[in-house]
Design a protein around this motif. Structure first.
Motif, PDB file in Angstrom:
ATOM      1  N   ILE A 248      -8.922  10.411  -6.610  1.00  0.00           N
ATOM      2  CA  ILE A 248     -10.219  10.852  -7.542  1.00  0.00           C
ATOM      3  C   ILE A 248     -10.774  11.248  -6.759  1.00  0.00           C
ATOM      4  CG2 ILE A 248     -11.879  10.024  -8.558  1.00  0.00           C
ATOM      5  CD1 ILE A 248     -10.881   7.209  -9.130  1.00  0.00           C
ATOM      6  N   LEU A 249     -11.213  11.078  -5.657  1.00  0.00           N
ATOM      7  CA  LEU A 249     -11.923  11.799  -4.315  1.00  0.00           C
ATOM      8  C   LEU A 249     -10.928  12.977  -4.113  1.00  0.00           C
ATOM      9  CD1 LEU A 249     -14.079  11.310  -2.464  1.00  0.00           C
ATOM     10  CD2 LEU A 249     -12.825  10.464  -0.758  1.00  0.00           C
ATOM     11  N   GLU A 250     -10.077  13.027  -4.280  1.00  0.00           N
ATOM     12  CA  GLU A 250      -9.292  14.620  -4.084  1.00  0.00           C
ATOM     13  C   GLU A 250      -9.489  15.574  -4.773  1.00  0.00           C
ATOM     14  OE1 GLU A 250      -7.751  15.610  -1.501  1.00  0.00           O
ATOM     15  OE2 GLU A 250      -8.259  13.439   0.074  1.00  0.00           O
ATOM     16  N   GLU A 251      -9.223  14.816  -6.293  1.00  0.00           N
ATOM     17  CA  GLU A 251      -9.404  15.602  -7.577  1.00  0.00           C
ATOM     18  C   GLU A 251     -11.115  16.334  -7.423  1.00  0.00           C
ATOM     19  OE1 GLU A 251      -8.846  12.825 -10.744  1.00  0.00           O
ATOM     20  OE2 GLU A 251      -6.059  13.441  -9.901  1.00  0.00           O
ATOM     21  N   ALA A 252     -11.842  15.118  -7.071  1.00  0.00           N
ATOM     22  CA  ALA A 252     -13.424  16.067  -7.111  1.00  0.00           C
ATOM     23  C   ALA A 252     -13.494  17.345  -6.042  1.00  0.00           C
ATOM     24  CB  ALA A 252     -14.257  14.886  -6.549  1.00  0.00           C
ATOM     25  N   GLU A 253     -13.305  17.411  -4.734  1.00  0.00           N
ATOM     26  CA  GLU A 253     -13.181  18.709  -4.401  1.00  0.00           C
ATOM     27  C   GLU A 253     -14.279  18.098  -3.593  1.00  0.00           C
ATOM     28  OE1 GLU A 253     -12.185  21.794  -6.233  1.00  0.00           O
ATOM     29  OE2 GLU A 253      -9.911  21.510  -5.943  1.00  0.00           O
ATOM     30  N   ILE A 254     -14.318  16.854  -3.074  1.00  0.00           N
ATOM     31  CA  ILE A 254     -16.072  17.156  -2.156  1.00  0.00           C
ATOM     32  C   ILE A 254     -15.095  16.750  -0.970  1.00  0.00           C
ATOM     33  CG2 ILE A 254     -16.884  16.516  -4.117  1.00  0.00           C
ATOM     34  CD1 ILE A 254     -17.057  13.410  -3.540  1.00  0.00           C
TER      35      ILE A 254
ATOM     36  N   GLU B 164     -23.842  15.262  -4.308  1.00  0.00           N
ATOM     37  CA  GLU B 164     -24.788  16.105  -5.007  1.00  0.00           C
ATOM     38  C   GLU B 164     -23.716  15.159  -6.246  1.00  0.00           C
ATOM     39  OE1 GLU B 164     -24.035  19.433  -8.633  1.00  0.00           O
ATOM     40  OE2 GLU B 164     -23.651  19.801  -6.585  1.00  0.00           O
ATOM     41  N   TRP B 165     -22.656  15.277  -6.355  1.00  0.00           N
ATOM     42  CA  TRP B 165     -21.546  13.867  -7.032  1.00  0.00           C
ATOM     43  C   TRP B 165     -21.482  12.192  -7.180  1.00  0.00           C
ATOM     44  CZ3 TRP B 165     -17.727  10.150  -4.909  1.00  0.00           C
ATOM     45  CH2 TRP B 165     -16.978  10.046  -6.140  1.00  0.00           C
ATOM     46  N   LEU B 166     -22.217  11.677  -5.970  1.00  0.00           N
ATOM     47  CA  LEU B 166     -22.939  10.389  -5.848  1.00  0.00           C
ATOM     48  C   LEU B 166     -24.733  10.199  -6.858  1.00  0.00           C
ATOM     49  CD1 LEU B 166     -22.592   9.754  -1.751  1.00  0.00           C
ATOM     50  CD2 LEU B 166     -21.286   8.555  -4.176  1.00  0.00           C
ATOM     51  N   ASP B 167     -25.273  11.044  -6.879  1.00  0.00           N
ATOM     52  CA  ASP B 167     -26.420  11.795  -7.396  1.00  0.00           C
ATOM     53  C   ASP B 167     -25.950  11.243  -8.608  1.00  0.00           C
ATOM     54  OD1 ASP B 167     -28.058  11.896  -5.482  1.00  0.00           O
ATOM     55  OD2 ASP B 167     -28.629  13.765  -5.497  1.00  0.00           O
TER      56      ASP B 167
ATOM     57  N   ASN C 239     -20.116  11.171   8.725  1.00  0.00           N
ATOM     58  CA  ASN C 239     -18.593  11.727   8.408  1.00  0.00           C
ATOM     59  C   ASN C 239     -18.506  11.711   7.337  1.00  0.00           C
ATOM     60  OD1 ASN C 239     -15.498  12.018   7.877  1.00  0.00           O
ATOM     61  ND2 ASN C 239     -15.529  12.952   9.673  1.00  0.00           N
ATOM     62  N   VAL C 240     -18.127  12.559   6.062  1.00  0.00           N
ATOM     63  CA  VAL C 240     -17.952  13.105   4.717  1.00  0.00           C
ATOM     64  C   VAL C 240     -17.015  11.986   3.888  1.00  0.00           C
ATOM     65  CG1 VAL C 240     -17.692  14.343   2.708  1.00  0.00           C
ATOM     66  CG2 VAL C 240     -19.468  15.271   4.575  1.00  0.00           C
ATOM     67  N   ARG C 241     -15.902  12.553   4.674  1.00  0.00           N
ATOM     68  CA  ARG C 241     -14.673  11.922   4.071  1.00  0.00           C
ATOM     69  C   ARG C 241     -14.433  10.684   3.949  1.00  0.00           C
ATOM     70  NH1 ARG C 241      -9.587  12.847   2.131  1.00  0.00           N
ATOM     71  NH2 ARG C 241      -9.930  15.709   2.697  1.00  0.00           N
ATOM     72  N   LEU C 242     -14.917   9.962   5.862  1.00  0.00           N
ATOM     73  CA  LEU C 242     -14.690   9.068   6.358  1.00  0.00           C
ATOM     74  C   LEU C 242     -15.976   8.280   5.440  1.00  0.00           C
ATOM     75  CD1 LEU C 242     -14.106   9.152  10.300  1.00  0.00           C
ATOM     76  CD2 LEU C 242     -12.283   8.360   7.761  1.00  0.00           C
ATOM     77  N   THR C 243     -16.946   8.113   4.740  1.00  0.00           N
ATOM     78  CA  THR C 243     -17.560   7.632   3.993  1.00  0.00           C
ATOM     79  C   THR C 243     -17.342   7.350   3.180  1.00  0.00           C
ATOM     80  OG1 THR C 243     -19.370   8.640   5.916  1.00  0.00           O
ATOM     81  CG2 THR C 243     -20.349   7.711   4.029  1.00  0.00           C
ATOM     82  N   LEU C 244     -17.103   8.812   2.087  1.00  0.00           N
ATOM     83  CA  LEU C 244     -16.267   8.608   1.065  1.00  0.00           C
ATOM     84  C   LEU C 244     -15.402   7.158   0.999  1.00  0.00           C
ATOM     85  CD1 LEU C 244     -16.765  12.341  -0.085  1.00  0.00           C
ATOM     86  CD2 LEU C 244     -18.178  10.588  -0.530  1.00  0.00           C
ATOM     87  N   GLU C 245     -14.440   7.795   1.620  1.00  0.00           N
ATOM     88  CA  GLU C 245     -13.488   6.643   1.871  1.00  0.00           C
ATOM     89  C   GLU C 245     -14.270   5.037   1.695  1.00  0.00           C
ATOM     90  OE1 GLU C 245     -10.039   7.478   4.927  1.00  0.00           O
ATOM     91  OE2 GLU C 245      -9.941   9.914   3.571  1.00  0.00           O
ATOM     92  N   ASN C 246     -15.310   5.117   3.028  1.00  0.00           N
ATOM     93  CA  ASN C 246     -15.852   3.701   3.090  1.00  0.00           C
ATOM     94  C   ASN C 246     -16.172   3.191   1.159  1.00  0.00           C
ATOM     95  OD1 ASN C 246     -14.357   2.785   4.991  1.00  0.00           O
ATOM     96  ND2 ASN C 246     -16.555   4.245   6.423  1.00  0.00           N
TER      97      ASN C 246
END
Length: 240
Positions: free
Chosen positions: A159-165, A174-177, A223-230
């Motif tokens: 889902i994260l990859e599909e969102a391209e963020i 913005e996605w989190l908001d 780090n954006v990716r690591l933060t979103l993955e966590n």
């Protein structure tokens, strides 16, 4: 004399400063300071605040003030309070020991149980820019939330990859908001629908708390990716 306040709006730093200002005004001491103050207890956790932390706060509030007229406790990220912790805190807000003063801060009152917010005097800071979604986009984010919560970790990363963020900090925030905006509406609907707390209600509280923490970390330049993955890794799984 008020015993409890809720500071909402603004950002974390503005809420903290407003809370200190509220405390000074309430205890009528312009020189009051939080630093090295034995009569002040700060509860500030970026993770879930559970019932053990609230019991510790309650014990502190029960102590006799040392140098101030009142014991003061500040819960800086009240949106991280678990449902159980909020229910325990409610008793203290309703019947505070002595002249104890309790101040909570939170982005929005809707992130707390209505019983908590309704018993506090509200201090409103300027509202941050609102998220506006049309019905189609809101429906997309509702489905995304339910998909995230009902999927195993591997599918969540998809889902994260599909969102391209994952490599764009501003798009990620913005996605989190937008997720937060829709999750709040889902929580309100759940609360209004059921008279008793439900597993879904607790799940939405956990989601909103995690969204708030993740945005805080991103704004702190992690780090954006690591933060979103966590963020995706730590979310509970919706039981069907």
């Amino acid at each position: 004399m008020a015993n409890s306040y809720l500071v909402i709006g603004g950002n974390l730093d503005l809420r903290y400063q407003a809370a200190l200002k509220t405390i000074r005004k309430e205890i009528n001491d312009k020189e009051w300071a939080a630093e090295n103050n034995p009569d002040f207890f700060l509860l500030d956790l970026a993770t879930t605040i559970g019932i053990d932390e609230i019991r510790n706060l309650q014990n502190r509030l029960g102590l006799k003030p040392f140098g101030c007229s009142r014991q003061v406790s500040l819960i800086l990220r009240a949106e991280n309070l678990s449902v159980e912790a909020q229910n325990s805190l409610l008793k203290t807000i309703e019947e505070p020991p002595g002249k104890a003063l309790i101040v909570l801060t939170c982005p929005e009152a809707s992130l707390l149980l209505p019983t908590i917010a309704s018993r506090c005097q509200i201090v409103r800071l300027p509202v941050l820019p609102q998220i506006n979604l049309d019905k189609e986009e809101e429906s997309i984010y509702q489905k995304m939330i339910k998909r995230i919560l009902s999927s195993p970790v591997g599918e969540r990363w998809q889902i994260l990859e599909e969102a391209e963020i994952a490599n764009d900090r501003l798009k990620a925030i913005e996605w989190l908001d937008k997720l937060t905006f829709v999750a709040r509406k889902l929580l309100i609907e759940e609360v209004e629908k059921e008279k008793k707390p439900t597993s879904s209600e607790s799940l939405y509280f956990a989601l909103l708390s995690s969204l708030s923490k993740t945005k805080f970390y991103l704004e702190a330049n992690t780090n954006v990716r690591l933060t979103l993955e966590n963020f995706l890794l730590d979310l509970p799984l919706l039981s069907c």
